[in-house]
Structure formats: C-alpha cells, structure tokens
Design an enzyme around this catalytic site. Structure first.
Site, PDB file in Angstrom:
ATOM      1  N   THR A   1       0.829  -1.210   0.000  1.00  9.68           N
ATOM      2  CA  THR A   1       0.000   0.000   0.000  1.00  9.68           C
ATOM      3  C   THR A   1       0.863   1.259   0.000  1.00  9.68           C
ATOM      4  O   THR A   1       2.007   1.235   0.469  1.00  9.68           O
ATOM      5  CB  THR A   1      -0.881  -0.006   1.269  1.00  9.68           C
ATOM      6  N   ASP A   2       0.278   2.346  -0.479  1.00  8.93           N
ATOM      7  CA  ASP A   2       0.992   3.636  -0.436  1.00  8.93           C
ATOM      8  C   ASP A   2       1.124   4.152   0.996  1.00  8.93           C
ATOM      9  O   ASP A   2       1.912   5.060   1.262  1.00  8.93           O
ATOM     10  CB  ASP A   2       0.306   4.686  -1.325  1.00  8.93           C
ATOM     11  N   GLU A   3       0.353   3.574   1.926  1.00 16.36           N
ATOM     12  CA  GLU A   3       0.385   4.063   3.309  1.00 16.36           C
ATOM     13  C   GLU A   3       1.737   3.839   3.984  1.00 16.36           C
ATOM     14  O   GLU A   3       2.001   4.417   5.032  1.00 16.36           O
ATOM     15  CB  GLU A   3      -0.717   3.396   4.137  1.00 16.36           C
TER      16      GLU A   3
ATOM     17  N   TYR B   1      -1.597  -0.762  11.224  1.00 17.33           N
ATOM     18  CA  TYR B   1      -1.774  -1.408   9.907  1.00 17.33           C
ATOM     19  C   TYR B   1      -0.607  -1.076   8.977  1.00 17.33           C
ATOM     20  O   TYR B   1       0.069  -1.977   8.465  1.00 17.33           O
ATOM     21  CB  TYR B   1      -3.101  -0.976   9.259  1.00 17.33           C
TER      22      TYR B   1
ATOM     23  N   LYS C   1       2.451  -3.386   7.280  1.00 16.67           N
ATOM     24  CA  LYS C   1       2.647  -3.530   5.824  1.00 16.67           C
ATOM     25  C   LYS C   1       4.076  -3.103   5.453  1.00 16.67           C
ATOM     26  O   LYS C   1       4.739  -3.753   4.642  1.00 16.67           O
ATOM     27  CB  LYS C   1       1.626  -2.686   5.044  1.00 16.67           C
TER      28      LYS C   1
END
Ligand code: NAD
Ligand code: TDX
Length: 331
Positions: free
Chosen positions: A120-122, A147, A151
């Site tokens: 994810t870009d997060e 989260y 990741k």
C-alpha cells in the site's frame, strides 16, 4: 501458469481472481482464512477447471509449503487491512501481515517460486494537503498506524529476502481501491450502504483528508503487468491520478443517490489520521507500459453504487455488526 493467490476471498483479491479468469488462461488457487473480511460469495461462479479454493492461514507453514510447491507464482494479497481495526486490536496485524508474509517468502525461497507482494501507499506516511509532491519509489518509509507499519515491515522482509536469499520477488504499492466486493467497514461502501439504509454518511473530522482512488480492475491489470514484465527486486507504485477529498466523495455519493449534497454528519476523527496520499506511477507506466482504464472517477463511483444496490444480499449480513462497532467508537 498456476497462480497461488492469498487473500483471494477479500476485496481486491477477489476482483483480481475474476480479472485473471476473464483475461488470461492461468489457473488460480486461492488460499484464504475467511476472516470477517473474507467472503466465499465473492468467488461464486468461477469455472472449477480453472479455480480452486483452499481455506487456511498464510502463517500455517506446512500448508503454505505444500501450496507454494505446486505454484508457478504467488500473488500475496492476504492481510489484515483496516486502519481503524488496527488502532483497537493490533495483534492480528502482526500475526498475518508480518508472520504470514514471512511464512510465505520462506516457502517461496525454498521452492524458487516467483513471488509478487501486494502493498500500500500508506507505508510512505502522508503528505501535506497543499504539497504538490506525490509518493515515488524513492520516498522514505514513514508509516503512521499499526496497519501501515506492519505492511511496511512486510515490504522490508520481502526486500531483504531478495537481497540475502535471491527471492524472485517484486513489490507493488497501490493507492486506495474502490469497486465491487469491498467490505462495508471501508469508507465508500460504508457511505453507500448507509444511504441505502436511510442513515446519514459519517465523515471523520473535517473531511479534508485526500485519498488517491483507483478502480480495483486497474489494480489487477497493473499486478498482471508486473507479474509478466516486472524486474525482480523492483518496487512499482500503482496509481490512477484519482485524488479526491473525503467530503467531495461523500457529496458525490449523496448526489448520485438522489440525496441533498449536505446530508452527512461529521464524527470523531481517526487518531493519527493520514492527511493525504498521492501516487506518482511514472515508473510503472514508462518502464512496463501500463495505464489505467478507469479514468472517470464519477462514472466508476456510479457503477459501484449500482453494484451495492443490486447486491444487497452480499453486504447485508455484515452491515449491522460493522455499524455497532463504529457506534462504540463514536464513529
Ligand atoms: P480485505 O480485508 O478485503 O481482504 C483480506 C483477505 O485476506 C480476506 O479475504 C481475509 O480472509 C484474508 N486473510 C486475512 N488474514 C489471513 C490469513 N492469516 N491467512 C489467509 N488469509 C487471510 O483486504 P483488501 O482491501 O482486499 O486488501 C488486499 C491487499 O491489498 C492487502 O495486502 C492490502 O494491504 C493491500 N492494499 C489494499 C488497498 C485498499 O484500498 N483496500 C490499497 C493498497 C493495497
Ligand atoms: O466512515 C468513515 N468515514 C471517513 O471519513 C470511514 C470508514 C473512513 N473515513 C475516511 C478515513 C480515510 O481518510 O475515509 C478515508 C478512507 O478510509 P478507509 O476506507 O478506512 O481507507 P484508508 O484508511 O485510506 O486505507 C485504505 O487504503 C489503503 C485501505 O483500507 C488500506 O487497506 C489500503 O492500504
């Protein structure tokens, strides 16, 4: 090719499986634990000669070893995926996102199996609202939530396994997906199903936070492109230039569903709420020749609203429990 798709009963994984069956001749085995977020109904109607479902945990080393040994490539979607849940109970995020990924890459290295890690870009943290910058493959990691930090940890494990053990892996970091089969805990389906139920949409804080939306089918086509043409050891950012703030998205949903544009409520903000995500996908577009097909967000959103209207039987069983959990949190 024989693909092992982890998390294939979830939102993006199930869209990927449908996309692969429709657009390639690959055989797909899905490995999924069927947590609260997995739904076998999302995989209904797939041809049995090209599709198999295995219920199990990606942290189950014996099962994973057996399935990875049979596969030509692994596409790893399985994760605990919801930021709000991670703020209330982080442990499953460590078990699945870190230990689960570790279990898979150990099997992939033993068998020399091609591995694609979905992220994810997060992992890059967030950007200021007025900053013209976007995330690139060179942006330093700076995750905010349990989260996104798990990741980020899983991405770093994959990178280390490439460097130290020669794992045949690629990584992609994608922006916020929308489309059919997304759990009603997530922003867009939550608001659509609230409006269907005559409940006002709930905006966290002021609603100024920006997300960069991409249709799940465009994510799938990008992953297939990377699987086919991606260079081992490389990371590719996936995005479709879809920046919108949350308030504008809620207003679009209300308008499309025939409600006044201001018929929403502000609720308590998410702790540590990332302000803005924005993806620069130049590398994927220039080096591998990918481009998104769903460039009209309003049209994609309208089609998604229509899907939730037509598939109430798919989401209804999760709705009451999801809203009860949000109510407890003041959201
Ligand atoms: P989801 O929560 O809808 O689906 C996750 C799936 O994984 C479920 O079917 C669940 O049963 C399964 N699963 C969970 N733990 C498991 C375990 N231990 N073993 C086997 N299966 C397990 O998630 P999603 O939104 O479809 O996200 C899929 C992937 O894409 C995740 O890796 C996520 O980080 C990534 N991603 C999501 C988005 C987004 O906008 N949703 C954007 C970028 C990247
Ligand atoms: O009711 C809501 N009201 C609201 O304003 C909900 C559920 C969310 N929000 C806001 C929070 C975010 O700014 O909407 C935005 C989107 O929220 P989520 O759907 O929870 O997504 P986000 O936290 O951005 O993370 C998603 O995109 C990146 C996925 O859930 C992750 O798995 C993915 O990595």
């Amino acid at each position: 090719m024989k693909l092992l798709v982890t998390g294939g009963a979830g939102f993006i994984g199930s869209n990927f499986v449908h996309y692969v069956i429709a657009n390639t001749s690959h055989h797909v085995t899905v490995l999924d634990k069927l947590t609260y977020a997995g739904n076998l109904e999302s995989l209904k109607g797939l041809p049995s000669e090209r599709f198999r479902f295995v219920k199990g945990d990606i942290a189950d080393a014996a099962l994973v070893d057996e399935l990875v040994a049979e596969a030509d490539a692994v596409v790893h979607y399985a994760a605990e995926s919801h930021n709000d849940n991670s703020l209330h109970d982080p442990r499953p995020f460590l078990d699945t996102n870190i230990i689960g990924t570790y279990t898979l890459i150990e099997a992939a290295r033993r068998h020399g199996t091609r591995f694609h890690h979905i992220s994810t870009d997060e992992v890059y943290g967030d950007l200021e609202l007025d900053d013209p910058a976007r995330f690139t493959e060179q942006t330093p990691y700076n995750p905010s939530s349990p989260y996104s930090s798990t990741k980020a940890g899983s991405d770093l494990l994959v990178r280390a396994w490439v460097r130290s053990f020669g794992l045949q892996a690629t990584i992609s970091n994608c922006s916020n997906n929308y489309g059919p089969y997304q759990h009603v805990e997530k922003f867009i389906p939550r608001q659509i199903t609230n409006v269907i139920d005559g409940v006002r949409p709930k905006l966290y804080g002021k609603g100024e936070n920006v997300r960069d939306w991409i249709h799940a089918n465009d994510h799938s086509s990008a992953v297939l492109t990377i699987l086919d043409k991606g260079e081992i050891g490389e990371t590719y950012l996936i995005g479709a230039d879809g920046e919108q703030n949350n308030k504008d998205v809620v207003e679009l949903i209300l308008e499309e569903m025939g409600q006044p544009r201001d018929a929403y409520d502000h609720v308590v903000d998410r702790p540590g709420h990332d302000l803005r995500y924005a993806i620069d996908s130049t590398k994927l577009r220039n080096e591998l020749g990918w481009k998104p097909e769903y460039s009209d967000f309003e049209a994609g959103l309208a089609a998604t609203i229509a899907w939730y209207r037509e598939n109430e039987g798919w989401w209804r069983p999760q709705k009451a429990a999801t809203e009860a959990k949000y109510k407890e949190q003041g959201q």
